[in-house]
Structure formats: structure tokens, C-alpha cells
Scaffold this motif. Structure first.
Motif, PDB file in Angstrom:
ATOM      1  N   ASP A  47     -29.342  -6.383  -1.139  1.00 47.90           N
ATOM      2  CA  ASP A  47     -28.195  -6.619  -2.009  1.00 47.90           C
ATOM      3  C   ASP A  47     -27.855  -8.114  -2.033  1.00 47.90           C
ATOM      4  O   ASP A  47     -27.813  -8.751  -0.975  1.00 47.90           O
ATOM      5  N   PRO A  48     -27.645  -8.711  -3.212  1.00 49.11           N
ATOM      6  CA  PRO A  48     -27.383 -10.150  -3.307  1.00 49.11           C
ATOM      7  C   PRO A  48     -26.232 -10.625  -2.432  1.00 49.11           C
ATOM      8  O   PRO A  48     -26.309 -11.690  -1.819  1.00 49.11           O
ATOM      9  N   LYS A  49     -25.153  -9.844  -2.341  1.00 55.83           N
ATOM     10  CA  LYS A  49     -24.009 -10.242  -1.516  1.00 55.83           C
ATOM     11  C   LYS A  49     -24.389 -10.235  -0.038  1.00 55.83           C
ATOM     12  O   LYS A  49     -23.994 -11.115   0.734  1.00 55.83           O
ATOM     13  N   LYS A  50     -25.183  -9.236   0.373  1.00 56.98           N
ATOM     14  CA  LYS A  50     -25.616  -9.164   1.767  1.00 56.98           C
ATOM     15  C   LYS A  50     -26.569 -10.304   2.082  1.00 56.98           C
ATOM     16  O   LYS A  50     -26.522 -10.898   3.162  1.00 56.98           O
ATOM     17  N   LYS A  51     -27.445 -10.633   1.118  1.00 51.00           N
ATOM     18  CA  LYS A  51     -28.371 -11.747   1.305  1.00 51.00           C
ATOM     19  C   LYS A  51     -27.602 -13.047   1.488  1.00 51.00           C
ATOM     20  O   LYS A  51     -27.887 -13.839   2.396  1.00 51.00           O
ATOM     21  N   ASP A  52     -26.591 -13.275   0.627  1.00 47.44           N
ATOM     22  CA  ASP A  52     -25.776 -14.482   0.748  1.00 47.44           C
ATOM     23  C   ASP A  52     -25.058 -14.520   2.093  1.00 47.44           C
ATOM     24  O   ASP A  52     -24.941 -15.579   2.728  1.00 47.44           O
ATOM     25  N   GLY A  53     -24.597 -13.356   2.548  1.00 39.57           N
ATOM     26  CA  GLY A  53     -23.899 -13.286   3.825  1.00 39.57           C
ATOM     27  C   GLY A  53     -24.808 -13.656   4.992  1.00 39.57           C
ATOM     28  O   GLY A  53     -24.393 -14.365   5.916  1.00 39.57           O
ATOM     29  N   ILE A  54     -26.062 -13.194   4.958  1.00 37.54           N
ATOM     30  CA  ILE A  54     -27.028 -13.524   6.006  1.00 37.54           C
ATOM     31  C   ILE A  54     -27.299 -15.027   6.026  1.00 37.54           C
ATOM     32  O   ILE A  54     -27.288 -15.665   7.085  1.00 37.54           O
ATOM     33  N   LEU A  55     -27.540 -15.603   4.858  1.00 38.83           N
ATOM     34  CA  LEU A  55     -27.845 -17.030   4.771  1.00 38.83           C
ATOM     35  C   LEU A  55     -26.661 -17.881   5.220  1.00 38.83           C
ATOM     36  O   LEU A  55     -26.823 -18.871   5.944  1.00 38.83           O
ATOM     37  N   GLU A  56     -25.444 -17.491   4.814  1.00 38.11           N
ATOM     38  CA  GLU A  56     -24.254 -18.260   5.161  1.00 38.11           C
ATOM     39  C   GLU A  56     -23.937 -18.173   6.644  1.00 38.11           C
ATOM     40  O   GLU A  56     -23.559 -19.172   7.268  1.00 38.11           O
ATOM     41  N   LEU A  57     -24.090 -16.985   7.236  1.00 40.67           N
ATOM     42  CA  LEU A  57     -23.791 -16.826   8.658  1.00 40.67           C
ATOM     43  C   LEU A  57     -24.778 -17.612   9.516  1.00 40.67           C
ATOM     44  O   LEU A  57     -24.385 -18.263  10.489  1.00 40.67           O
ATOM     45  N   ALA A  58     -26.051 -17.568   9.166  1.00 41.09           N
ATOM     46  CA  ALA A  58     -27.046 -18.329   9.919  1.00 41.09           C
ATOM     47  C   ALA A  58     -26.768 -19.829   9.816  1.00 41.09           C
ATOM     48  O   ALA A  58     -26.836 -20.561  10.814  1.00 41.09           O
ATOM     49  N   PHE A  59     -26.445 -20.291   8.604  1.00 44.77           N
ATOM     50  CA  PHE A  59     -26.153 -21.715   8.391  1.00 44.77           C
ATOM     51  C   PHE A  59     -24.935 -22.157   9.201  1.00 44.77           C
ATOM     52  O   PHE A  59     -24.964 -23.186   9.889  1.00 44.77           O
ATOM     53  N   SER A  60     -23.857 -21.373   9.139  1.00 42.78           N
ATOM     54  CA  SER A  60     -22.639 -21.753   9.849  1.00 42.78           C
ATOM     55  C   SER A  60     -22.813 -21.681  11.364  1.00 42.78           C
ATOM     56  O   SER A  60     -22.285 -22.519  12.097  1.00 42.78           O
ATOM     57  N   THR A  61     -23.583 -20.703  11.842  1.00 41.25           N
ATOM     58  CA  THR A  61     -23.810 -20.574  13.284  1.00 41.25           C
ATOM     59  C   THR A  61     -24.566 -21.786  13.820  1.00 41.25           C
ATOM     60  O   THR A  61     -24.204 -22.347  14.865  1.00 41.25           O
ATOM     61  N   LEU A  62     -25.605 -22.209  13.118  1.00 45.10           N
ATOM     62  CA  LEU A  62     -26.345 -23.395  13.538  1.00 45.10           C
ATOM     63  C   LEU A  62     -25.454 -24.638  13.489  1.00 45.10           C
ATOM     64  O   LEU A  62     -25.439 -25.440  14.424  1.00 45.10           O
ATOM     65  N   THR A  63     -24.714 -24.778  12.416  1.00 43.33           N
ATOM     66  CA  THR A  63     -23.856 -25.954  12.239  1.00 43.33           C
ATOM     67  C   THR A  63     -22.835 -26.070  13.368  1.00 43.33           C
ATOM     68  O   THR A  63     -22.606 -27.159  13.913  1.00 43.33           O
ATOM     69  N   LEU A  64     -22.208 -24.968  13.741  1.00 40.92           N
ATOM     70  CA  LEU A  64     -21.170 -24.979  14.771  1.00 40.92           C
ATOM     71  C   LEU A  64     -21.721 -25.181  16.175  1.00 40.92           C
ATOM     72  O   LEU A  64     -20.953 -25.432  17.106  1.00 40.92           O
ATOM     73  N   TRP A  84     -33.122 -25.836  10.815  1.00 44.76           N
ATOM     74  CA  TRP A  84     -34.054 -25.444  11.881  1.00 44.76           C
ATOM     75  C   TRP A  84     -35.322 -26.302  11.840  1.00 44.76           C
ATOM     76  O   TRP A  84     -35.789 -26.807  12.858  1.00 44.76           O
ATOM     77  N   SER A  85     -35.866 -26.459  10.640  1.00 46.61           N
ATOM     78  CA  SER A  85     -37.083 -27.245  10.473  1.00 46.61           C
ATOM     79  C   SER A  85     -36.851 -28.718  10.809  1.00 46.61           C
ATOM     80  O   SER A  85     -37.691 -29.362  11.458  1.00 46.61           O
ATOM     81  N   LYS A  86     -35.719 -29.249  10.394  1.00 45.21           N
ATOM     82  CA  LYS A  86     -35.397 -30.654  10.669  1.00 45.21           C
ATOM     83  C   LYS A  86     -35.225 -30.887  12.163  1.00 45.21           C
ATOM     84  O   LYS A  86     -35.730 -31.890  12.710  1.00 45.21           O
ATOM     85  N   LEU A  87     -34.543 -29.980  12.849  1.00 41.58           N
ATOM     86  CA  LEU A  87     -34.355 -30.109  14.297  1.00 41.58           C
ATOM     87  C   LEU A  87     -35.700 -30.094  15.017  1.00 41.58           C
ATOM     88  O   LEU A  87     -35.926 -30.857  15.957  1.00 41.58           O
ATOM     89  N   GLU A  88     -36.595 -29.214  14.578  1.00 40.52           N
ATOM     90  CA  GLU A  88     -37.917 -29.140  15.200  1.00 40.52           C
ATOM     91  C   GLU A  88     -38.679 -30.450  15.006  1.00 40.52           C
ATOM     92  O   GLU A  88     -39.351 -30.927  15.921  1.00 40.52           O
TER      93      GLU A  88
END
Length: 232
Positions: A47-64, A84-88
Motif C-alpha cells: 500500500d502506498p501509504k504503508k510504503k511511505d511510512g516505512i521509508l519515513e520511519l527508516a529515514f527518521s530513525t537513522l537521522t536521530l 546508509w550508503s553515504k555512511l558506509e
């Protein structure tokens, strides 16, 4: 209810390999680790909303979980996969330095690793080691004679952590005999003659609906109530 995993913010000075391992465990616990492979790797049926939620949560978790200095270094990145790729590229200074080691039989070596023992099978030659790898996209092996089935082909190239590219010369299946006597069959495993270790891709297992739980220095891989393998 699962145990909450917490890690210190990465400041560029700590052991990146250990931080990366714990960070991946957090994303797995949140069920968003697939975001590290990029949006195109998420199922088309999602589902597009669930996909956006996965991408946003992963992004915010890494950022924080990044210190100000490191966050500035990746500030141009707008996705979890990009961060993730940049950090590596910035902090993974040695190929395979931060792998999660898979326990076979009971001999150890310190061959080519900056921290931690490598637990190997049988005679402990470097190419007998199996390593659970959170950054690898495919299962990989340099041992052609281990394949039960094999299809020789030009499979392109894989890039190692030190930016060295290695040719893939085919793919097939390999049967693992674990220290407890059980056997596991790895499918779609790439043959890469130049590698020095055999790599089991956690990303591939994640896509196959396996789950990961880390506790007391042990990584447990399971599906449902069945434990698939353990790594230390």
C-alpha cells in the motif's frame, strides 16, 4: 512486547561496524530494514501509504541516531538508503571489517578483521568461514566445488566495502552443515572467485520473511517459531 534497543548516536569516532550492526537490528525490529535497499526494492503490492511510512520511519530513525557532525556530512541525502550508503563510503574503511560472524565448528582466527574473532568450520581456512552480512545484497561464495547445483554465467560484478569490484561467474545452491548437525540449503548463491569469505546476506533473508533478534551477543534468525540459524 519486544525489547527496545538503544544505541549511542554515531559521532564518527566510535566503531562504525558495531554501530552499524546495532542500527540494523533496530530497523529490523521496527520492520523497516528493507528501506535500506531503496524504494524500488519494496514490494509493488505494498500500500502506498504503508510504503511511505516505512521509508519515513527508516529515514527518521537513522537521522536521530547521528551526531551533529556526521549528520552534516549526510545532510544532502533524502532517503534512508542514501544515508546508509553515504555512511558506509565515509566510515567503512576496510572490506568486511564489521561482519556478524556465523558460528560453524569450534576454531577461531583473526585473519583480516579489525575486531572480534572469526569462527570457522573444520580446518579454519579463510575460505571456510561463513559470515552473516547486513550490507550484502546476495549470498556469495568463492568455493565453486561446494555448489550442489551450479549455473555458470556472466553475472556482472559485486562491489566490496573497499570499493573493489569482483566478477560473478555463476550461481546455484550450497548446503550448509551447522555445528548442531542440521543442514540448511542456500539458494541463488553467487559464485565470486576473488572473495576470501563466504557471505550470507541478511537482506536476502529479510526479504524471505525471516526475522532477526539480537541478545547477549548472539543474532538469532528465525521464521515463525522455527530458528533458522544463530550467529555470534
Amino acid at each position: 512486547m519486544g525489547t527496545k534497543i538503544e544505541v549511542d548516536r554515531f559521532d564518527g569516532k566510535r566503531d562504525f561496524g558495531l554501530w552499524r550492526r546495532r542500527m540494523y537490528a533496530i530497523l529490523v525490529q521496527q520492520k523497516v530494514a528493507k528501506a535500506l535497499l531503496g524504494e524500488k526494492k519494496l514490494p509493488d503490492t505494498l500500500d502506498p501509504k504503508k510504503k511511505d511510512g516505512i521509508l519515513e520511519l527508516a529515514f527518521s530513525t537513522l537521522t536521530l541516531n547521528l551526531d551533529d557532525k556526521v549528520l552534516r556530512e549526510v545532510s544532502i541525502e533524502k532517503t534512508a538508503a542514501g544515508i546508509w550508503s553515504k555512511l558506509e563510503s565515509l566510515y567503512m574503511t576496510k572490506s568486511l571489517q564489521d561482519r556478524i560472524h556465523f558460528k560453524g565448528e569450534a576454531e577461531t582466527t583473526q585473519e583480516g578483521y579489525e575486531s572480534g574473532d572469526v569462527l570457522c568450520t573444520s580446518n579454519c581456512k579463510s575460505d571456510n568461514c561463513w559470515i552473516l552480512d547486513s550490507g550484502c545484497s546476495f549470498h556469495l561464495s568463492p568455493n565453486k566445488d561446494w555448489f550442489e547445483t551450479f549455473n555458470e554465467s556472466n553475472g556482472g560484478q559485486v562491489m566490496l566495502g573497499n570499493n573493489k569490484s569482483c566478477r560473478v561467474n555463476g550461481s546455484g545452491t550450497i548446503r550448509l552443515r551447522l555445528s548442531d548437525g542440521t543442514e540448511k540449503l542456500l539458494h541463488e548463491l553467487r559464485y565470486v572467485p576473488e572473495l576470501k569469505r563466504n557471505l550470507i546476506s541478511l537482506g536476502t533473508l529479510d526479504q524471505m520473511a525471516y526475522t532477526f533478534k539480537a541478545a547477549n551477543g548472539i543474532l538469532i534468525i528465525s521464521r515463525g517459531s522455527m530458528i533458522y540459524m544463530k550467529g555470534t
